[in-house]
Scaffold this active site. Structure first.
Site: not given
Length: 373
Positions: A280, A329, A242, A327, A192
């Site tokens: 996903e 994940e 998260r 990533e 970000f």
């Protein structure tokens, strides 16, 4: 140093931004025999490569200052391009110059490239991306900017979508001219960016506010998709760790969510939904039903979400583990009944805004969706 531009730097708004607007450079048509300009395969920019019998057309740029060269090298050098000597043909005769070529083996030539085609699809996004790239000059090394380029393009693509007008039937008809930015800084930039501005804005009585300090996270637009099987009356939700809830001190920062992902530049929201469902959850989805487009936290976050319900076949065996390895994940999917989903909303276990919104939309539209089951 004279340069031969064959690609995106022939786009006037981009060149003006990269040079900083103070350049006195001159241009004339030129061509390079034995070379061709093609799309870099899978990318949104071109490359020049040797090809017997072909001719690469472009412009010869003369009168560049040392600062011009430094800015151009910063913009191009961070993306695996290097300068090489070339012999050009111009209306005034032969000319020597330098041109940017991709580093050996870095990009693969694709289809033939034309400036007009590129500008229609990628021009506006590229100018927005270049504005962020050049904002780092000269403090941040070009190689570091190149590492951030994927997210820079996503943020730029979001700005293109944000310029699309939406109705103002209740809210005021304000715009960019009603905001006066006195100072802007970017204390952090990676996945970000963090933007900090001192600004004033138009008040509802018509006056301008006092100068205030505001900070916010800037990210790309994203899609969420909640798969629903109207025959079995079940949905699929995913679960993953998260960082945001962890920072808040949440006792269990593993969150139930819809499938979600950021929109790649040039990709539609619908294509993102299909891709993310596969990545996903290994799931093939059918018809997409639009839920809403919205800012989940507009006070301090630029992120904009587009949410969907997707029709899918969801046997119990559809649940499992997924995610993209590069990533990092680690995603677990659950197939649960609609009734169980709605029980999770008031208890707070469905504590993700897009999941709550999608669940409530599904509750309103479930009978209609099941009517076609």
């Amino acid at each position: 140093m004279d340069l031969f531009f064959y690609g995106t730097l022939r786009h006037a708004p981009l060149l003006k931004l990269v040079l900083g607007g103070e350049s006195r450079a001159q241009m004339q048509p030129a061509s390079l025999a034995g070379h061709k300009v093609s799309w870099a395969d899978g990318q949104c920019f071109p490359m020049m490569h040797a090809m017997p019998g072909a001719t690469a057309h472009g412009v010869l740029v003369t009168g560049l200052s040392d600062e011009d060269i430094a800015r151009l090298d910063y913009y191009e050098g961070g993306f695996a391009y290097e300068l090489r000597d070339v012999e050009l043909s111009t209306d005034a005769g032969p000319a020597r110059a330098q041109a940017w070529f991709p580093e050996e083996g870095h990009w693969t030539p694709g289809d033939p490239w034309l400036l007009e085609d590129w500008a229609k699809i990628w021009g506006e996004m590229t100018v927005h991306a270049a504005r962020e790239v050049m904002s780092y000059y000269p403090e941040v090394p070009a190689t570091e900017v190149q590492k951030r380029f994927t997210m820079i393009r996503m943020r730029a693509d979001s700005r293109v979508r944000a310029a699309t007008s939406v109705p103002s039937t209740v809210r005021g008809r304000f715009g960019a001219g009603d905001i006066d930015t006195k100072r802007a800084s970017r204390p952090y930039s990676n996945f970000f960016t963090l933007e900090e501005h001192d600004l004033s804005f138009r008040r509802f009585d018509g006056s301008m506010s006092e100068v205030v300090n505001r900070a916010g996270f800037v990210g790309g637009d994203a899609v969420t998709v909640l798969p629903y099987d109207p025959v079995r009356d079940v949905v699929m939700v995913i679960e993953q760790f998260r960082f945001g809830p962890h920072l808040r001190g949440d006792a269990n920062p593993w969150v139930l969510e819809p499938i979600a992902g950021r929109i790649d530049p040039g990709e539609t929201a619908e294509a993102t939904a299909i891709r993310e469902a596969q990545e996903e959850a290994g799931l093939e989805i059918g018809t997409l039903h639009h839920v809403a487009d919205y800012y989940p936290s507009p006070g301090a976050v630029s992120e904009f979400l587009m949410s969907y319900i997707a029709i899918a076949d969801l046997p119990d065996t559809a649940a499992g583990l997924g995610g993209v390895d590069h990533e990092a994940e680690d995603i677990r999917s659950h197939v649960i009944s609609f009734d169980q989903l709605m029980e999770l909303v008031p208890t707070g276990e469905a504590g993700c805004g897009p999941l709550v919104l999608s669940a409530l939309w599904l509750a309103q539209n479930r009978d209609r969706l099941r009517g076609g089951a």
